[in-house]
Design a protein around this motif. Structure first.
Motif, PDB file in Angstrom:
ATOM      1  N   GLY A  21      10.614  -8.174  58.257  1.00 55.30           N
ATOM      2  CA  GLY A  21       9.207  -8.408  58.566  1.00 55.30           C
ATOM      3  C   GLY A  21       8.284  -7.886  57.484  1.00 55.30           C
ATOM      4  O   GLY A  21       8.709  -7.165  56.566  1.00 55.30           O
ATOM      5  N   GLY A  22       7.018  -8.234  57.602  1.00 54.58           N
ATOM      6  CA  GLY A  22       6.045  -7.816  56.610  1.00 54.58           C
ATOM      7  C   GLY A  22       5.761  -6.332  56.629  1.00 54.58           C
ATOM      8  O   GLY A  22       5.337  -5.762  55.614  1.00 54.58           O
ATOM      9  N   VAL A  90       5.244 -14.878  51.371  1.00 55.09           N
ATOM     10  CA  VAL A  90       3.798 -14.644  51.332  1.00 55.09           C
ATOM     11  C   VAL A  90       3.472 -13.166  51.392  1.00 55.09           C
ATOM     12  O   VAL A  90       2.642 -12.660  50.633  1.00 55.09           O
ATOM     13  N   ASN A  91       4.142 -12.426  52.281  1.00 54.61           N
ATOM     14  CA  ASN A  91       3.752 -11.041  52.543  1.00 54.61           C
ATOM     15  C   ASN A  91       4.742 -10.001  52.027  1.00 54.61           C
ATOM     16  O   ASN A  91       4.566  -8.816  52.286  1.00 54.61           O
ATOM     17  N   LEU A  92       5.777 -10.430  51.319  1.00 61.09           N
ATOM     18  CA  LEU A  92       6.769  -9.505  50.790  1.00 61.09           C
ATOM     19  C   LEU A  92       7.172  -9.928  49.375  1.00 61.09           C
ATOM     20  O   LEU A  92       7.075 -11.117  49.035  1.00 61.09           O
ATOM     21  N   PRO A  93       7.662  -8.979  48.556  1.00 62.38           N
ATOM     22  CA  PRO A  93       8.082  -9.314  47.187  1.00 62.38           C
ATOM     23  C   PRO A  93       9.462  -9.960  47.163  1.00 62.38           C
ATOM     24  O   PRO A  93      10.449  -9.363  46.728  1.00 62.38           O
ATOM     25  N   ASP A 116      12.649 -16.511  58.985  1.00 62.63           N
ATOM     26  CA  ASP A 116      12.597 -15.602  60.131  1.00 62.63           C
ATOM     27  C   ASP A 116      12.101 -16.277  61.406  1.00 62.63           C
ATOM     28  O   ASP A 116      12.621 -16.024  62.502  1.00 62.63           O
ATOM     29  N   ALA A 117      11.111 -17.170  61.293  1.00 64.51           N
ATOM     30  CA  ALA A 117      10.615 -17.850  62.480  1.00 64.51           C
ATOM     31  C   ALA A 117      11.626 -18.867  62.989  1.00 64.51           C
ATOM     32  O   ALA A 117      11.754 -19.072  64.206  1.00 64.51           O
ATOM     33  N   ASN A 118      12.356 -19.514  62.088  1.00 62.41           N
ATOM     34  CA  ASN A 118      13.439 -20.397  62.520  1.00 62.41           C
ATOM     35  C   ASN A 118      14.493 -19.604  63.282  1.00 62.41           C
ATOM     36  O   ASN A 118      15.047 -20.081  64.281  1.00 62.41           O
ATOM     37  N   ALA A 119      14.810 -18.415  62.800  1.00 64.50           N
ATOM     38  CA  ALA A 119      15.790 -17.573  63.483  1.00 64.50           C
ATOM     39  C   ALA A 119      15.298 -17.205  64.881  1.00 64.50           C
ATOM     40  O   ALA A 119      16.065 -17.236  65.853  1.00 64.50           O
ATOM     41  N   GLY A 142       2.578 -11.961  64.095  1.00 66.39           N
ATOM     42  CA  GLY A 142       2.767 -10.582  63.683  1.00 66.39           C
ATOM     43  C   GLY A 142       1.858 -10.283  62.517  1.00 66.39           C
ATOM     44  O   GLY A 142       0.643 -10.500  62.597  1.00 66.39           O
ATOM     45  N   THR A 143       2.416  -9.781  61.412  1.00 66.13           N
ATOM     46  CA  THR A 143       1.630  -9.627  60.192  1.00 66.13           C
ATOM     47  C   THR A 143       1.145 -10.991  59.721  1.00 66.13           C
ATOM     48  O   THR A 143       0.030 -11.146  59.233  1.00 66.13           O
ATOM     49  N   GLY A 144       2.010 -11.995  59.851  1.00 66.61           N
ATOM     50  CA  GLY A 144       1.655 -13.386  59.585  1.00 66.61           C
ATOM     51  C   GLY A 144       1.981 -14.219  60.801  1.00 66.61           C
ATOM     52  O   GLY A 144       2.226 -13.688  61.889  1.00 66.61           O
TER      53      GLY A 144
END
Length: 310
Positions: A21-22, A90-93, A116-119, A142-144
């Motif tokens: 997660g972010g 988008v929110n992680l390197p 992650d959303a598919n999972a 969540g964060t996104g």
């Protein structure tokens, strides 16, 4: 390569699921029926890709033991479906990372990776609120905002960035690496709730305070969450017009925390925007697996990798 962890003579089999997660990494032992065994949670390093990957390796290594047969990752990134590489997040390197190849080499186990959303959609469809559905939309707030789809009784594995549908032209800028404005991700997340809390109470206020105040019947807080729900519902109405889902499942940390304070206004807005006859039969429900949907789904992705190698 590490040996000994993938012994298939040991039962019951478990996969290590890793939900990236972010703000945090959730990982744990996942059984085929979705039961979560030993689990761990650590903050997500966001400074460099090297630090993030090191943290992911550490949580997996901490869960390796006899009976673990595979590893599955849920990552907030689009995937190159030909190679399985995670592209830019988008929110992680995360930028062009071969989770499957490096995981196989490091842990000596079958490794799977999925958005992650598919999972999370996979988990809710097979084991949660979406059981029995033929067409399903899953949104994780969540964060996104992550989005997953089940279409014609199959998980859609392609590009499905539902969180980046525009719901407010010229609206707030999208966070992270996205250069758009007014996307669902900018207006229906914990970050949007943080922004609303600051507008009500000043610096230092956050989404947790906003939700708590609304649950205590604070009218301005209720109105702020309802505004978020309206924009969520506008997006859901569009998704209903596109996919005609049997139901829309909403999960994620912020989605679980806000619950009906966001979902009830979302239902009204979605019904207003959807075409007949779908407008009268839209079902927007909370994820049954809660914040664990992504973790369980990552474990199921690991089992899919295991099945592919047998």
């Amino acid at each position: 390569m590490r040996g000994g962890y993938g012994s298939r003579a040991v039962r019951p089999e478990r996969a290590i699921g890793v939900d990236v997660g972010g703000t945090k990494i959730l990982a744990g032992h996942i059984s085929r029926d979705g039961t979560i065994g030993r689990r761990t949670e650590v903050p997500s390093p966001t400074a460099t890709e090297e630090e993030l990957l090191a943290a992911l390796d550490e949580v997996v290594e901490g869960l390796l033991e006899d009976g673990v047969a595979a590893v599955g990752y849920g990552v907030p990134s689009n995937l190159d479906r030909r190679t399985g590489r995670a592209l830019r997040a988008v929110n992680l390197p995360i930028d062009d990372v071969d989770f499957v190849g490096r995981g196989r080499e490091r842990f000596g186990l079958p490794v799977g990776v999925e958005n992650d959303a598919n999972a999370a959609a996979l988990a809710e469809w097979r084991l949660g609120a979406g059981r029995g559905a033929t067409n399903l939309v899953m949104l994780t707030l969540g964060t996104g905002v992550g989005g997953g789809l089940v279409l014609d009784d199959r998980l859609y594995r392609g590009w499905a960035e539902l969180g980046h549908v525009v719901v407010q032209a010229g609206g707030p800028p999208c966070p992270g690496n996205c250069h758009g404005r007014g996307h669902l991700e900018a207006v229906a997340t914990g970050i949007a709730a943080d922004r609303a809390a600051v507008e009500l109470w000043g610096e230092g206020a956050d989404a947790r305070r906003l939700v708590a105040a609304a649950q205590d019947a604070d009218e301005p807080a209720i109105a702020a969450l309802a505004a978020i729900g309206e924009l969520l519902g506008a997006a859901v109405g569009s998704f209903v017009n596109m996919f005609d889902p049997d139901l829309v499942v909403v999960g994620g940390g912020f989605g679980a925390a806000a619950g009906e304070l966001v979902l009830e206004p979302a239902r009204s807005a979605a019904s207003r925007e959807a075409l007949a006859p779908a407008d009268a039969r839209i079902r927007i429900v909370q994820a049954q697996l809660g914040e664990d949907a992504g973790l369980i789904g990552a474990g199921l992705v690991g089992f899919e990798a295991l099945a592919g190698e047998r």
